[in-house]
Design an enzyme around this catalytic site. Sequence first.
Site, mmCIF file in Angstrom:
data_model
loop_
_atom_site.group_PDB
_atom_site.id
_atom_site.type_symbol
_atom_site.label_atom_id
_atom_site.label_comp_id
_atom_site.label_asym_id
_atom_site.label_seq_id
_atom_site.Cartn_x
_atom_site.Cartn_y
_atom_site.Cartn_z
ATOM 1 N N LYS A 238 1.220 -1.384 0.142
ATOM 2 C CA LYS A 238 0.107 0.153 0.286
ATOM 3 C C LYS A 238 0.905 0.700 0.128
ATOM 4 O O LYS A 238 0.303 2.412 -0.286
ATOM 5 C CB LYS A 238 -1.210 -0.204 1.311
ATOM 6 C CG LYS A 238 -0.258 -0.118 2.474
ATOM 7 C CD LYS A 238 -1.268 0.174 3.111
ATOM 8 C CE LYS A 238 -1.220 -0.281 5.062
ATOM 9 N NZ LYS A 238 -1.932 -0.896 5.857
ATOM 10 N N ARG A 239 1.804 1.305 0.914
ATOM 11 C CA ARG A 239 3.388 2.437 0.037
ATOM 12 C C ARG A 239 3.856 2.683 -1.417
ATOM 13 O O ARG A 239 3.930 3.584 -1.415
ATOM 14 C CB ARG A 239 3.747 2.322 0.741
ATOM 15 C CG ARG A 239 3.709 2.426 2.353
ATOM 16 C CD ARG A 239 4.769 1.809 3.464
ATOM 17 N NE ARG A 239 5.360 0.291 3.569
ATOM 18 C CZ ARG A 239 5.877 -0.346 3.412
ATOM 19 N NH1 ARG A 239 6.768 0.252 2.265
ATOM 20 N NH2 ARG A 239 5.401 -1.478 3.282
#
Length: 463
Positions: A238-239
């Site tokens: 998700k980063r």
Amino acid sequence: MSSSSIRVRFAPSPTGMFHVGGARSALFNWVMARQSGGTLVLRIEDTDTSRNKPEWTEGIIRALAWLGIDGAEYEGPYFQSANLERHQEALRDLLGQGLAYYCDCTREDVVARTGDSHKGYDAFCRDRDLGPGDGRAVRFRTPDEGQTTVVDLIRGKPVFENKVLEDFVIARSNGSVPFLLANVVDDAAQGITHVVRGEEHLSNAPKQQLLWEALGHEPPIWAHVPVIVNEKRQKLSKRRDKVALEDYQAEGYLAAAMRNYLMLLGWAPTGDREVVAWEVVEREFRIEDVNASPAFFDVKKLRAINGDYIRALPTADFVAACLPYVEDAPFEVDQGVFARLAELAQTRVAVLSEIVPMVDFAFLDEPAFDEASWAKAMKEPAAEILAGAEETYRDAPWNADELKTRLEAVGTGFGLKLGKTQAPVRVAVTGRTVGLPLFESLEILGREATLTRIAAARTRLTT
Ligand code: GLU
């Protein structure tokens, strides 16, 4: 897979935005349940109160509904937090059988003894016969000998040597039961026959299988679906990557396209097809055919598939699906004009949000000029073309064919093909070099607005 009824589950932890990997697992389970007339149970594993948020739980439930997971084969949502008592019961059962023991070692104690911070637990407390007490955890006594064979429909029968499985924690020192045991207890209580989940849990499978057996149950059949990677072959994160299903939905991916694409992450239907009707998916999908190697999340392919689904929509549905996007935009929309423009746009957008920059020109008082487009289009003899267009459009019958013929004639005077002649007019009227077919757009925009814009661009050119 046998056609007898199966019970599968999707057991997400609500610790973040619901991501595409979770959605893929949910869909694989869903298809398996539908194919056998079985059941998909949704169980929210919400026991980690420090990391859970109610909006993430709601996001999961909303996303599954959006994907179409609903109806007779769907059961839930259940909440793991409601099952704490049965987790404790299982713990007492294992302690009672002598299959678990209390342990008061800290991490530091273990490292001090083994001299290696990467090593697992050294079983120090196994035979110390500690009773319950403050700060004491409970560990499962893994067998010293033998092997645990996990039957995995995707990975064959991986064999794990029991002696390499550490005596893992099944109750923390505060008494709470962690994932490994809670997950098994609930799966067993809910009659789960097949555990289909992400590959990151494969190493948990032998430990969990031992727990199933220790608690006196027939273990489930496992299937660990492949990890999803980005174009650099890195695990989706998700980063780094856009992974939230909601973001795709907001951008204008259709549920049917998303569902179709997610099914292709590790699986392929017969023939060289990417757009696959859901009936075909349900007919052909076999969890055994899922590939064990990493699945590439190819946003380009997803876009292309979405574009296909968009083009296949009845026009009225497309217009309706686009409306929220233009209603959110900073201009007032005339519905009649919008419907006509949207019809032109349907073959040209890959995601619904792309509708906005295609139609905004018709609703803004002045076009929003893209300066790069302006610089590119407003080259010699742009001023003369605009003057010629203004002149000839003043009394032209207002339809696309006529507007085209007349502008073509203006260009011929300068030895220009239509494409080159169109560019300054398009930028003058829409603000951009790319967009909907120009002459249809002018027809819809109307004579007055078209002439005003051409005149304004001529002024802008000379100032
Ligand atoms: N709550 C676990 C997770 O979200 C479930 C894993 C499983 O499906 O067994 O990773």
